[in-house]
Motif scaffolding. Structure first.
Motif, short mmCIF file in Angstrom:
data_model
loop_
_atom_site.label_atom_id
_atom_site.label_comp_id
_atom_site.label_asym_id
_atom_site.label_seq_id
_atom_site.Cartn_x
_atom_site.Cartn_y
_atom_site.Cartn_z
N ASP A 13 0.80 -1.22 0.00
CA ASP A 13 0.00 0.00 0.00
C ASP A 13 0.84 1.27 0.00
O ASP A 13 0.29 2.37 -0.15
CB ASP A 13 -0.96 0.01 1.19
CG ASP A 13 -0.25 -0.21 2.51
OD1 ASP A 13 0.79 -0.89 2.54
OD2 ASP A 13 -0.74 0.29 3.54
N THR A 14 2.16 1.16 0.16
CA THR A 14 3.02 2.34 0.11
C THR A 14 3.88 2.38 -1.15
O THR A 14 4.74 3.24 -1.28
CB THR A 14 3.95 2.40 1.34
OG1 THR A 14 4.76 1.21 1.38
CG2 THR A 14 3.15 2.50 2.63
N VAL A 15 3.66 1.45 -2.09
CA VAL A 15 4.41 1.46 -3.34
C VAL A 15 3.97 2.65 -4.19
O VAL A 15 2.79 2.79 -4.50
CB VAL A 15 4.21 0.13 -4.11
CG1 VAL A 15 4.90 0.19 -5.48
CG2 VAL A 15 4.77 -1.03 -3.30
N ASP A 16 4.92 3.50 -4.57
CA ASP A 16 4.58 4.79 -5.20
C ASP A 16 3.74 4.63 -6.46
O ASP A 16 2.79 5.39 -6.67
CB ASP A 16 5.84 5.63 -5.48
CG ASP A 16 6.94 4.84 -6.17
OD1 ASP A 16 6.68 3.72 -6.66
OD2 ASP A 16 8.09 5.35 -6.22
N THR A 17 4.03 3.65 -7.29
CA THR A 17 3.29 3.50 -8.55
C THR A 17 1.92 2.86 -8.37
O THR A 17 1.13 2.79 -9.32
CB THR A 17 4.09 2.67 -9.56
OG1 THR A 17 4.42 1.40 -8.97
CG2 THR A 17 5.36 3.38 -9.96
N LEU A 18 1.60 2.41 -7.17
CA LEU A 18 0.33 1.73 -6.92
C LEU A 18 -0.59 2.51 -6.00
O LEU A 18 -1.69 2.04 -5.68
CB LEU A 18 0.59 0.35 -6.32
CG LEU A 18 1.38 -0.64 -7.18
CD1 LEU A 18 1.70 -1.91 -6.37
CD2 LEU A 18 0.62 -1.01 -8.45
N LEU A 19 -0.18 3.67 -5.56
CA LEU A 19 -0.95 4.41 -4.56
C LEU A 19 -2.37 4.69 -5.01
O LEU A 19 -3.32 4.48 -4.25
CB LEU A 19 -0.23 5.73 -4.21
CG LEU A 19 1.11 5.60 -3.47
CD1 LEU A 19 1.71 6.99 -3.26
CD2 LEU A 19 0.92 4.90 -2.12
N ASP A 20 -2.54 5.16 -6.24
CA ASP A 20 -3.88 5.50 -6.72
C ASP A 20 -4.76 4.26 -6.82
O ASP A 20 -5.95 4.30 -6.46
CB ASP A 20 -3.80 6.18 -8.09
CG ASP A 20 -3.24 7.59 -8.00
OD1 ASP A 20 -3.25 8.15 -6.89
OD2 ASP A 20 -2.80 8.12 -9.04
N VAL A 21 -4.20 3.16 -7.29
CA VAL A 21 -4.97 1.92 -7.43
C VAL A 21 -5.41 1.41 -6.07
O VAL A 21 -6.57 1.01 -5.87
CB VAL A 21 -4.13 0.84 -8.15
CG1 VAL A 21 -4.92 -0.46 -8.27
CG2 VAL A 21 -3.71 1.32 -9.53
N VAL A 22 -4.50 1.43 -5.10
CA VAL A 22 -4.82 0.93 -3.77
C VAL A 22 -5.88 1.79 -3.09
O VAL A 22 -6.77 1.27 -2.40
CB VAL A 22 -3.54 0.85 -2.90
CG1 VAL A 22 -3.89 0.54 -1.45
CG2 VAL A 22 -2.58 -0.20 -3.46
N ARG A 23 -5.81 3.09 -3.30
CA ARG A 23 -6.81 3.98 -2.70
C ARG A 23 -8.20 3.71 -3.26
O ARG A 23 -9.19 3.73 -2.55
CB ARG A 23 -6.43 5.44 -2.95
CG ARG A 23 -5.23 5.94 -2.16
CD ARG A 23 -5.11 7.45 -2.24
NE ARG A 23 -3.86 7.92 -1.68
CZ ARG A 23 -2.82 8.33 -2.41
NH1 ARG A 23 -2.92 8.34 -3.73
NH2 ARG A 23 -1.72 8.74 -1.83
N LYS A 24 -8.28 3.45 -4.56
CA LYS A 24 -9.57 3.22 -5.21
C LYS A 24 -10.14 1.85 -4.89
O LYS A 24 -11.36 1.68 -4.76
CB LYS A 24 -9.42 3.37 -6.73
CG LYS A 24 -9.11 4.79 -7.19
CD LYS A 24 -8.89 4.82 -8.70
CE LYS A 24 -8.51 6.21 -9.17
NZ LYS A 24 -8.20 6.23 -10.62
N ASN A 25 -9.28 0.85 -4.78
CA ASN A 25 -9.76 -0.53 -4.63
C ASN A 25 -8.76 -1.33 -3.80
O ASN A 25 -7.98 -2.12 -4.35
CB ASN A 25 -9.96 -1.17 -6.01
CG ASN A 25 -10.47 -2.60 -5.91
OD1 ASN A 25 -11.18 -2.93 -4.97
ND2 ASN A 25 -10.09 -3.44 -6.85
N PRO A 26 -8.73 -1.14 -2.49
CA PRO A 26 -7.69 -1.75 -1.67
C PRO A 26 -7.86 -3.24 -1.41
O PRO A 26 -6.92 -3.91 -1.00
CB PRO A 26 -7.77 -0.97 -0.36
CG PRO A 26 -9.22 -0.56 -0.28
CD PRO A 26 -9.63 -0.28 -1.69
N LYS A 27 -9.06 -3.79 -1.63
CA LYS A 27 -9.33 -5.18 -1.26
C LYS A 27 -9.49 -6.07 -2.48
O LYS A 27 -10.31 -5.81 -3.36
CB LYS A 27 -10.60 -5.26 -0.40
CG LYS A 27 -10.52 -4.54 0.93
CD LYS A 27 -9.59 -5.25 1.90
CE LYS A 27 -9.61 -4.57 3.27
NZ LYS A 27 -8.74 -5.23 4.24
N ILE A 28 -8.71 -7.13 -2.53
CA ILE A 28 -8.82 -8.13 -3.59
C ILE A 28 -10.00 -9.04 -3.28
O ILE A 28 -10.13 -9.56 -2.16
CB ILE A 28 -7.51 -8.96 -3.68
CG1 ILE A 28 -6.36 -8.04 -4.10
CG2 ILE A 28 -7.67 -10.13 -4.64
CD1 ILE A 28 -5.00 -8.65 -3.90
#
Length: 229
Positions: free
Chosen positions: A144-159
């Motif tokens: 959740d702290t990976v810079d290139t994934l921040l927007d994706v995790v914020r929008k949809n954090p749960k698999i």
């Protein structure tokens, strides 16, 4: 049944099949799984731990999917991640559909990243290529702290894809990280846990391997039933 296996850092797929995961690998094949295990084209970008070289002196290559770097702002950069994602997208699009995606250590984190990206963007992997089950083993940490994934995790954090998490116990160096990855990125209602006591190695005990395969087959049976007309 088809299973995609993603190796951990510094360990090529051949080492898993022949040594590191030989019991589980053989039992999966005995239960009808065809295992495909692509190897990353990235060789190690940081020094390989001496214990790895001592334990496996026969290795001439030590592949990695990416390399993690801590940034001053508290984020992480996974160098090589984007190239790896493109490589696996191409691999998945060319291959027949996989029922299960299993990964160990860095491969467990990588399969979780792939799943999150696929669930966030319908165009990432075509619907007919989607897997039915994820099996992350000894994952190193949440992303959740990976810079290139921040927007994706914020929008949809749960698999949302059903998952079976393989934990190696408190003696595993990633014990806290693998729990955090599950808690942060997976919807608890569809997650199961299989535990073993072999630390950061994949399970080698026959009883645990049988337990894991039984759990995998049970999920696939339910998924196939849901897809029946």
């Amino acid at each position: 049944m088809r299973l995609l296996f993603l190796h951990g850092i510094w360990h090529p797929p051949s080492l898993y099949k022949e040594k590191v995961m030989s019991t589980l690998w053989a039992k999966l094949e005995e239960n009808g799984f065809t295992i495909c295990a692509p190897q990353s084209s990235r060789d190690h970008s940081t020094p390989v731990w001496p214990m790895i070289k001592e334990r496996h002196p026969e290795l001439t290559t030590h592949p990695e999917w990416y390399n993690a770097k801590d940034n001053d702002d508290g984020t992480k950069t996974l160098t090589g991640l984007q190239e790896t994602i493109v490589f696996l997208q191409n691999y998945l699009n060319k291959a027949d559909t996989f029922d299960v995606v299993m990964g160990h250590s860095q491969g467990a984190q990588l399969l979780s990243i792939l799943a999150l990206l696929a669930e966030s963007d319908p165009a990432f992997i075509p619907a007919e290529k989607r897997w039915k089950l994820l099996v992350p083993m000894n994952g190193p940490n949440a992303f959740d702290t990976v810079d290139t994934l921040l927007d994706v995790v914020r929008k949809n954090p749960k698999i949302k894809t059903p998952s079976i998490h393989v934990f190696g116990g408190p003696e595993d160096v990633t014990w806290e990280g693998q729990q955090k990855m599950k808690d942060v990125h997976y919807r608890n209602a569809s997650s199961q846990i299989v535990r073993h006591d072999e630390g950061h190695m994949p399970p080698g005990d026959e009883v645990v391997c049988d337990e894991l395969i039984k759990a995998i087959l049970a999920v696939l049976k339910i998924q196939n039933k849901d897809l029946s007309p």
